[in-house]
Design an enzyme around this catalytic site. Structure first.
Site, PDB file in Angstrom:
ATOM      1  N   GLY A 211       0.837  -1.214   0.000  1.00 25.13           N
ATOM      2  CA  GLY A 211       0.000   0.000   0.000  1.00 25.13           C
ATOM      3  C   GLY A 211       0.863   1.253   0.000  1.00 25.13           C
TER       4      GLY A 211
ATOM      5  N   ASP B  49       8.546   5.438   8.321  1.00 30.17           N
ATOM      6  CA  ASP B  49       7.777   4.806   9.373  1.00 30.17           C
ATOM      7  C   ASP B  49       6.542   5.662   9.549  1.00 30.17           C
ATOM      8  OD1 ASP B  49       7.796   2.500  11.090  1.00 30.17           O
ATOM      9  OD2 ASP B  49       7.724   3.908  12.759  1.00 30.17           O
TER      10      ASP B  49
ATOM     11  N   TYR C  19      -5.637   1.519   8.064  1.00 31.83           N
ATOM     12  CA  TYR C  19      -6.803   2.078   8.753  1.00 31.83           C
ATOM     13  C   TYR C  19      -7.626   3.038   7.881  1.00 31.83           C
ATOM     14  CZ  TYR C  19      -4.257   0.253  12.800  1.00 31.83           C
ATOM     15  OH  TYR C  19      -3.594  -0.570  13.684  1.00 31.83           O
ATOM     16  N   ASP C  20      -7.323   3.100   6.596  1.00 33.59           N
ATOM     17  CA  ASP C  20      -8.015   4.056   5.717  1.00 33.59           C
ATOM     18  C   ASP C  20      -9.547   3.981   5.792  1.00 33.59           C
ATOM     19  OD1 ASP C  20      -5.725   5.273   4.844  1.00 33.59           O
ATOM     20  OD2 ASP C  20      -5.607   4.195   2.941  1.00 33.59           O
TER      21      ASP C  20
ATOM     22  N   LYS D 164      -5.837  10.828  -2.312  1.00 31.35           N
ATOM     23  CA  LYS D 164      -5.251  10.621  -0.974  1.00 31.35           C
ATOM     24  C   LYS D 164      -3.866  11.267  -0.898  1.00 31.35           C
ATOM     25  CE  LYS D 164      -3.624   7.154   2.278  1.00 31.35           C
ATOM     26  NZ  LYS D 164      -3.328   5.748   2.565  1.00 31.35           N
TER      27      LYS D 164
ATOM     28  N   ARG E 219       1.660  10.973   4.126  1.00 29.47           N
ATOM     29  CA  ARG E 219       2.720  10.468   3.240  1.00 29.47           C
ATOM     30  C   ARG E 219       2.958  11.442   2.083  1.00 29.47           C
ATOM     31  NH1 ARG E 219       0.781   6.109   3.208  1.00 29.47           N
ATOM     32  NH2 ARG E 219       2.029   5.357   4.945  1.00 29.47           N
TER      33      ARG E 219
HETATM   34  P1  ITT Z   1       7.496  -1.377   6.277  1.00 31.02           P
HETATM   35  O1  ITT Z   1       8.078  -1.224   7.670  1.00 31.02           O
HETATM   36  O2  ITT Z   1       8.082  -2.520   5.533  1.00 31.02           O
HETATM   37  O3  ITT Z   1       7.524  -0.082   5.514  1.00 31.02           O
HETATM   38  P2  ITT Z   1       4.958  -1.625   7.698  1.00 31.02           P
HETATM   39  O4  ITT Z   1       3.542  -1.764   7.259  1.00 31.02           O
HETATM   40  O5  ITT Z   1       5.432  -2.547   8.807  1.00 31.02           O
HETATM   41  O6  ITT Z   1       5.929  -1.746   6.411  1.00 31.02           O
HETATM   42  P3  ITT Z   1       5.175   0.645   9.470  1.00 31.02           P
HETATM   43  O7  ITT Z   1       5.907  -0.083  10.541  1.00 31.02           O
HETATM   44  O8  ITT Z   1       5.573   2.046   9.122  1.00 31.02           O
HETATM   45  O9  ITT Z   1       5.229  -0.133   8.090  1.00 31.02           O
HETATM   46  O10 ITT Z   1       3.624   0.619   9.884  1.00 31.02           O
HETATM   47  C1  ITT Z   1       2.731   1.406   9.210  1.00 31.02           C
HETATM   48  C2  ITT Z   1       1.307   1.004   9.610  1.00 31.02           C
HETATM   49  O11 ITT Z   1       0.574   2.176   9.957  1.00 31.02           O
HETATM   50  C3  ITT Z   1       0.582   0.384   8.422  1.00 31.02           C
HETATM   51  O12 ITT Z   1       0.781  -1.026   8.385  1.00 31.02           O
HETATM   52  C4  ITT Z   1      -0.861   0.807   8.696  1.00 31.02           C
HETATM   53  O13 ITT Z   1      -1.435  -0.062   9.628  1.00 31.02           O
HETATM   54  C5  ITT Z   1      -0.687   2.182   9.335  1.00 31.02           C
HETATM   55  N1  ITT Z   1      -0.671   3.226   8.297  1.00 31.02           N
HETATM   56  C6  ITT Z   1       0.372   4.019   7.936  1.00 31.02           C
HETATM   57  N2  ITT Z   1       0.049   4.836   6.929  1.00 31.02           N
HETATM   58  C7  ITT Z   1      -1.229   4.551   6.626  1.00 31.02           C
HETATM   59  C8  ITT Z   1      -2.123   5.037   5.661  1.00 31.02           C
HETATM   60  O14 ITT Z   1      -1.753   5.949   4.755  1.00 31.02           O
HETATM   61  N3  ITT Z   1      -3.358   4.546   5.644  1.00 31.02           N
HETATM   62  C9  ITT Z   1      -3.758   3.618   6.523  1.00 31.02           C
HETATM   63  N4  ITT Z   1      -2.968   3.073   7.464  1.00 31.02           N
HETATM   64  C10 ITT Z   1      -1.698   3.539   7.515  1.00 31.02           C
END
Ligand code: ITT
Length: 220
Positions: free
Chosen positions: A32, A90, A175-176, A196, A202
């Site tokens: 995503g 992150d 959580y979108d 978005k 982001r």
């Molecule tokens: P990488 O570390 O490999 O990048 P990850 O999914 O583990 O992947 P993070 O530790 O940064 O990455 O966790 C981000 C989480 O936060 C993601 O899995 C979602 O649950 C939430 N999240 C972050 N940005 C989001 C977005 O734009 N929309 C919805 N949920 C989001």
């Protein structure tokens, strides 16, 4: 700081490519995020690669208490192994009434076997007693650029909204479907990727990354 020259010599490329092309590794396993970041960096003079091409790099363990520390750690970890620029981010959700939870645990909020659906279910259950005015939340994104183990830049973006009672929309990830953005009267899952990116945490962080990369390497 030592100049980070990344004129590439990547596999299967011709002489011209080797002299002119530049490489950037998108250090994320989250499809995503990757989809959104690729759109935000489209058209730059960089060959963008993904971790899928480098299984030998292993997986960075996120153990820190802040988005920034995890973001920096991730970028440094992969950049020690990659001959080019590394972009890691992150990100996560902070709910005011839950003292900032799930925060850095957003991806694994519902445990080891977490999925987006399970995370949302846990969040909605915890928040069920909360009234509309108690449902304020924000998304945070901290994006870090690194090269050969050194951080070059760190950029931050955030988006404020509120958590609704039932999921709405099919797009996006994480959580979108429960994150409601009042100015558009929609959840993030009801927006296209382009819509978005215009407003998201982001999008805000990555537009600063983009401006820096446009001037790279002169910007160092
Ligand atoms: P990488 O570390 O490999 O990048 P990850 O999914 O583990 O992947 P993070 O530790 O940064 O990455 O966790 C981000 C989480 O936060 C993601 O899995 C979602 O649950 C939430 N999240 C972050 N940005 C989001 C977005 O734009 N929309 C919805 N949920 C989001």
């Amino acid at each position: 700081m030592k100049r980070c020259w990344i004129w590439a010599s990547w596999r299967n490329s011709g002489l011209t490519d080797r002299l002119t092309a530049r490489r950037l590794l998108l250090a994320t396993t989250n499809q995503g995020k990757a989809r959104e970041i690729k759109k935000l960096l489209a058209g730059l003079n960089f060959k963008i690669e993904s971790l899928v091409s480098y299984p030998e790099f292993g997986r960075f363990q996120e153990k820190e208490k802040t988005f920034e520390e995890n973001s920096r750690g991730k970028a440094r970890f992969y950049s020690r192994q990659y001959g080019g620029l590394v972009l890691a981010e992150d990100s996560g959700l902070e709910v005011e009434a839950l003292d900032g939870k799930p925060g850095v645990f957003s991806a694994r909020f519902s445990g080891r076997q977490a999925t987006d659906q399970k995370n949302i279910k846990k969040l909605l259950k915890l928040m069920r007693p909360l009234s509309e005015s108690q449902r304020k939340a924000r998304f945070i994104c901290v994006a870090s650029l690194a090269c050969r183990g050194q951080i070059l830049k760190v950029y931050r973006g955030q988006l404020s909204g509120r958590i609704i009672f039932e999921p709405r929309g099919q797009n996006g990830f994480g959580y979108d479907p429960v994150f409601f953005y009042a100015p558009l009267q929609k959840t993030l899952a009801e927006l296209t990727t382009e819509e978005k990116n215009k407003i998201s945490h982001r999008g805000r962080a990555l537009r600063k990354v983009r401006a820096y990369l446009k001037k790279f390497p002169e910007a160092q």
